[in-house]
Design an enzyme around this catalytic site. Structure first.
Site, PDB file in Angstrom:
ATOM      1  CD1 TRP A   1      -3.075   1.314   0.716  1.00  0.00           C
ATOM      2  CD2 TRP A   1      -1.574   2.417   1.984  1.00  0.00           C
ATOM      3  NE1 TRP A   1      -3.599   2.557   1.011  1.00  0.00           N
ATOM      4  CE2 TRP A   1      -2.698   3.255   1.776  1.00  0.00           C
ATOM      5  CE3 TRP A   1      -0.510   2.893   2.741  1.00  0.00           C
ATOM      6  CZ2 TRP A   1      -2.780   4.535   2.310  1.00  0.00           C
ATOM      7  CZ3 TRP A   1      -0.584   4.177   3.275  1.00  0.00           C
ATOM      8  CH2 TRP A   1      -1.717   4.987   3.064  1.00  0.00           C
TER       9      TRP A   1
ATOM     10  CD1 TRP B   1      -9.679   6.673  -0.775  1.00  0.00           C
ATOM     11  CD2 TRP B   1      -8.216   7.192  -2.385  1.00  0.00           C
ATOM     12  NE1 TRP B   1      -8.547   5.914  -0.577  1.00  0.00           N
ATOM     13  CE2 TRP B   1      -7.634   6.217  -1.544  1.00  0.00           C
ATOM     14  CE3 TRP B   1      -7.483   7.681  -3.467  1.00  0.00           C
ATOM     15  CZ2 TRP B   1      -6.342   5.724  -1.762  1.00  0.00           C
ATOM     16  CZ3 TRP B   1      -6.207   7.196  -3.677  1.00  0.00           C
ATOM     17  CH2 TRP B   1      -5.654   6.229  -2.833  1.00  0.00           C
TER      18      TRP B   1
ATOM     19  CG  ASP C   1      -4.921  -5.103  -0.387  1.00  0.00           C
ATOM     20  OD1 ASP C   1      -5.731  -6.038  -0.280  1.00  0.00           O
ATOM     21  OD2 ASP C   1      -3.830  -5.212  -0.985  1.00  0.00           O
ATOM     22  CG  ASP C   2      -7.241   2.868   0.567  1.00  0.00           C
ATOM     23  OD1 ASP C   2      -6.265   3.348   1.160  1.00  0.00           O
ATOM     24  OD2 ASP C   2      -8.372   3.400   0.549  1.00  0.00           O
ATOM     25  CG  LEU C   3     -10.193  -0.471   5.061  1.00  0.00           C
ATOM     26  CD1 LEU C   3     -10.264  -0.189   6.557  1.00  0.00           C
ATOM     27  CD2 LEU C   3     -11.012  -1.715   4.712  1.00  0.00           C
TER      28      LEU C   3
END
Length: 224
Positions: free
Chosen positions: A145, A206, A164-166
């Site tokens: 990440w 995002w 993998d970023d929430l």
């Protein structure tokens, strides 16, 4: 030999994403253009950037900034390199608030940088994304990440999707109106349609996630 420039045409990328994904197109039009290109024109040093990433891990921005400032004062430099980090011993780093694990990570980074294992920005211009990820994740304390963030925000690589970023996963959930966040593998498959501009898709995901964040309650002010 391929050469990778820093940054890409955001307008061209947005048009491509609109054509490939109607759902994403509606969000792009709603959110509007993103101003991220300025970061790609700034000079940056990979070793210094990785050292700061290590120091910022699992801390609030304010706490991490305080520790970074202490380390800079202790080494008498604003660049965290192999030679400058050598000016302080482990006890000195701990006195600055650096944990034992982070101290080990900084030492490993410094040793690899001194050995030429951390590529410079000029070297990175000749390396594919996966080669940069492979080289930098060999450093203790540096995960995929962290390198993906460097690829997106410092190097301006156009086709990086941090599955993998929430926040990215939350944005994808809202985009497709799913009951739960997609798993990284499913998101990677979903993102194939956005290539070769998955970086911009991730930036919009995002923003989509941010748009759904609950509004902060108003701060009650005392009466004058």
């Amino acid at each position: 030999m391929a050469r990778y420039v820093r940054g890409f045409d955001l307008g061209l990328a947005a048009d491509h994403l609109r054509r490939r994904d109607r759902k994403l197109a509606r969000w792009i039009d709603r959110i509007g253009p993103l101003e991220v290109g300025e970061r790609w024109r700034k000079r940056f040093d990979p070793t210094d950037a990785l050292a700061r990433a290590i120091l910022y891990q699992q801390l609030s921005g304010k706490a991490a900034a305080t520790i970074v400032r202490r380390v800079e004062e202790a080494i008498g430099a604003t660049k965290l390199h192999a030679d400058t980090l050598a000016r302080i011993d482990d006890a000195g780093l701990r006195a600055c608030g650096v944990s034992g694990n982070k101290t080990l990570a900084l030492r490993d980074l410094a040793a690899r940088a001194a050995a030429g294992e951390v590529p410079s920005t000029a070297e990175m211009a000749r390396l594919h994304d996966h080669e940069i990820i492979e080289r930098l994740t060999a450093v203790r304390g540096i995960g995929r990440w962290t390198v993906e963030m460097m690829l997106m925000f410092q190097l301006g690589r156009p086709d990086v999707l941090p599955v993998d970023d929430l926040g990215v996963r939350k944005g994808a959930q809202l985009l497709d109106k799913l009951d739960e966040m997609p798993k990284p593998k499913a998101l990677a498959e979903r993102g194939e349609a956005w290539g070769p501009y998955r970086t911009l898709a991730g930036l919009y995901l995002w923003r989509i996630a941010d748009s759904a964040a609950p509004a902060k309650p108003p701060v009650k002010r005392s009466q004058d």
